[in-house]
Design a protein around this motif. Structure first.
Motif, short mmCIF file in Angstrom:
data_model
loop_
_atom_site.label_atom_id
_atom_site.label_comp_id
_atom_site.label_asym_id
_atom_site.label_seq_id
_atom_site.Cartn_x
_atom_site.Cartn_y
_atom_site.Cartn_z
N UNK B 19 0.84 -1.19 0.00
CA UNK B 19 0.00 0.00 0.00
C UNK B 19 0.87 1.24 0.00
N UNK B 21 2.02 2.62 2.50
CA UNK B 21 1.62 3.46 3.62
C UNK B 21 2.32 3.02 4.89
N UNK B 24 0.94 1.75 10.58
CA UNK B 24 -0.23 1.91 11.44
C UNK B 24 -1.51 2.24 10.66
N UNK B 25 -1.38 2.66 9.41
CA UNK B 25 -2.58 3.00 8.68
C UNK B 25 -3.24 1.76 8.08
N UNK B 26 -2.44 0.87 7.52
CA UNK B 26 -3.05 -0.27 6.83
C UNK B 26 -2.42 -1.63 7.09
N UNK B 27 -2.10 -1.96 8.30
CA UNK B 27 -1.54 -3.29 8.48
C UNK B 27 -2.67 -4.28 8.69
N UNK B 28 -2.88 -5.18 7.78
CA UNK B 28 -4.01 -6.09 7.92
C UNK B 28 -3.51 -7.42 8.50
#
Lengths: 333, 321
Positions: B19, B21, B24-28
């Motif tokens: 991503x 990013x 912390x914004x997009x860790x799935x």
């Protein structure tokens, strides 16, 4: 079960809790549900952001992070936006991306890497011979994608008669004998399709293509969706659902017949579907909340002028403060 | 059918999601299995591998995330290639449809299944409507108002141009649940496409009236009755049908009804939709008597029988001459 007026007036709109609820959504990434909904992620961001705008809390999301995420969802191969990085571009997520960028007044971020040009080509390339649009090259066709295309191109100021005229013809073919609109010609009338069809006609300034008697029938079919307990359903003999507060009310607003709904009863139904502890709105009272029903419940309240919410544009499903800047079709030469 | 085995993909370098990013914004936090399957699928898609193992991987990915339409798109391309390579396109396509039946049974609300089915039938060398009917039946049995299944059924009927079973089919659903609006509108779809004779329209009107007699307070059957007159009979309502509708309104139009009428003075009636129907008919055929009746009907709807829509009924009244 009917609600007495005095009782319904006592239900409070949980503004701050709704803001907190929406803010919490992106922080639940350990949930199984979260990654299963990857295919709707960009749509989810649009729903959350739009709700926040109506709640006058636009700054809850970090603008720069959201814009960066939107751009990372662009699928270079198709030219459209995907709902999440690594997915194929799709008409649904392309509209969400453009709506988010427009809401942040950041459409110029599409100028990099020819995103804007390729995206417009992707949208136009999905139009079929009969004027309809497919969702992606795979070929699923329905009026949702016509709306996606027309709304996206309108926001970008890229509509042309070559695109608009056949699309309008297709929409008119989806009008049914009972006064509703279906997913495609001959399909059963459905309230969400009333929005996609009327929204399309409104955006391209072609509502005049509907006759006065069709407008009357539409108004009847739409307000017939209100059940005695106040909520609205999407089709006859189905249960009420908060999301139709948007699909039905926006449609009635577009054809200027919003007053045919009983506002106080609908307001009570929406407010009873709030989660009093964590905020958010569900499909109907006592059910689990989600961002989709939250935004459409709030949008419905905004259209009715309740709770001091920012006004929403019924055709674009975006704040009026944003859509008032769009170039209106047909464009001046 | 050979089973799915992750060992068949050890040579594939997984393609993780980028991503770009901060974490912390997009860790799935995917489950390991999902992460493994999807990252291999992403690589194979990128490389454009059309193979039996790629097909098996899409089965696995679809089982894990049925709404991931990108994988469906990929599977379609694989099937297109492999069917040609197999030398027996028809046999291959039939096998694929068998697989799809299984997935369908497990995912009744999924969108992709139906457009995938349409795509397969379009490239099937010998598609058959008989092959489609059983799965449609099972899915409708499971949810008799499933919008996708009804839409797919209509698509099939138009694709094969075979309307022969449809009225009987819709009737079987109406017998089960007379409120099923999907089944009622399916009848209109059939009627509009089969160019019915006046006699057939009359039969359809009689059919509808019988269903109204079973349940008079049903918006779907009344709306269909009105639709038949509007679409096929130029709105020429006959005396017999007007009398039929009056049966369900306790002759209230014989009363003197004005806006200041006491609600309690109005009797209970069997069907507010019958009253709506009458109001509409009377409003359409102008004569002093009809206009007066329409006015009374709208007033009664607004006062007692459908007060939630009183704004609509008042508007209708304002439109009367």
């Amino acid at each position: 079960m009917s609600i007495e007026m005095s009782e319904s007036e006592n239900i409070v709109f949980l503004r701050d809790k709704h803001i907190k609820y929406i803010d919490s959504l992106d922080k639940k990434q350990e949930d199984y549900e979260y990654w299963l909904s990857e295919h709707l992620r960009l749509n989810g961001v649009y729903w959350g952001l739009t709700a926040l705008c109506l709640l006058n809390a636009k700054d809850t999301f970090k603008k720069e992070d959201v814009i960066e995420f939107v751009i990372s969802c662009w699928d270079e191969r198709s030219g459209g936006f995907a709902p999440f990085p690594g997915h194929d571009g799709h008409m649904l997520s392309t509209l969400s991306a453009i709506q988010i960028l427009a809401t942040y007044d950041a459409l110029d971020s599409m100028n990099a890497r020819d995103i804007r040009e390729k995206c417009v080509a992707f949208i136009k390339g999905n139009q079929m011979k009969d004027g309809s649009f497919q969702g992606d090259r795979f070929g699923e066709v329905d009026t949702r994608f016509v709306y996606n295309a027309i709304s996206s191109l309108s926001i970008l100021g890229e509509l042309t008669p070559e695109i608009v005229d056949p699309a309008v013809e297709y929409i008119l073919r989806c009008y049914n004998f009972d006064g509703g609109f279906g997913l495609c010609p001959g399909a059963e009338s459905h309230a969400a399709q009333a929005f996609t069809c009327l929204g399309t006609l409104a955006i391209v300034n072609k509502l005049g293509k509907l006759s006065d008697s069709q407008m009357e029938e539409l108004g009847w079919w739409l307000c017939e969706r209100q059940l005695p307990e106040g909520g609205l359903n999407g089709r006859p003999s189905k249960l009420p659902d908060v999301c139709y507060s948007w699909w039905v009310l926006s449609s009635l607003s577009i054809i200027d017949k919003l007053s045919w709904i009983d506002y106080n009863k609908l307001r009570a139904f929406i407010l009873q579907s709030q989660d009093e502890k964590k905020g958010g709105i569900s499909d109907r009272p006592e059910n689990e909340v989600d961002v989709y029903h939250t935004v459409f419940g709030i949008a419905g309240l905004s259209l009715m002028g309740f709770e001091n919410l920012d006004p929403i544009d019924p055709a674009y499903c975006m704040p009026v403060s944003v859509t008032s800047k769009f170039k209106k079709y047909p464009y001046d030469k | 059918m050979s089973g799915f085995d992750m060992n068949n993909y050890v040579d594939v370098e997984p393609l993780e999601i980028e991503t770009g990013l901060p974490d912390e914004v997009c860790p799935i936090m995917y489950t390991d299995e999902y992460k493994q399957v999807m990252s291999v699928a992403r690589r194979l898609m990128q490389e454009g591998e059309y193979s039996e193992r790629a097909l098996q991987l899409t089965s696995k990915a679809i089982a894990l995330a049925p709404a991931f339409y990108t994988v469906w798109n990929y599977r379609y391309s694989i099937v297109e290639h492999l069917a040609k390579e197999s030398g027996d396109v028809e046999g291959y396509m039939n096998k694929e449809m068998d697989w799809l039946d299984e997935v369908t049974l497990g995912n009744p609300k999924n969108y992709q299944i139906w457009s995938y089915r349409q795509a397969l039938l379009k490239i099937h060398p010998a598609p058959s409507v008989k092959r489609e009917l059983p799965i449609l039946q099972i899915m409708i049995d499971d949810d008799t108002k499933n919008y996708h299944v009804w839409s797919y059924r209509k698509w099939c009927i138009l694709f094969f141009q075979d309307f022969t079973n449809e009225l009987t089919y819709a009737d079987s659903l109406i017998q089960r649940d007379v409120y099923n609006n999907s089944a009622w509108t399916h009848r209109m779809f059939v009627m509009k496409h089969t160019n019915p004779s006046k006699h057939e329209v009359r039969e359809e009107i009689e059919y509808t009236k019988k269903k109204i007699e079973i349940v008079p307070q049903n918006v779907s059957s009344w709306e269909y009755l009105r639709g038949l007159y509007e679409v096929f009979l130029d709105c020429e309502y006959d005396e017999e049908t007007i009398k039929f509708a009056e049966k369900f309104t306790d002759d209230i139009l014989k009363l003197d009804i004005t806006v200041d009428k006491e609600v309690s003075a109005l009797p209970n009636i069997e069907s507010s939709y019958a009253l709506e129907f009458l109001a509409d008919v009377f409003a359409k055929i102008p004569s002093p008597e009809n206009t007066n009746n329409a006015k009374k009907a709208y007033t009664a709807l607004s006062l007692k029988y459908d007060p939630i829509r009183s704004a609509l009924w008042n508007h209708k009244m304002g439109q009367l001459a």
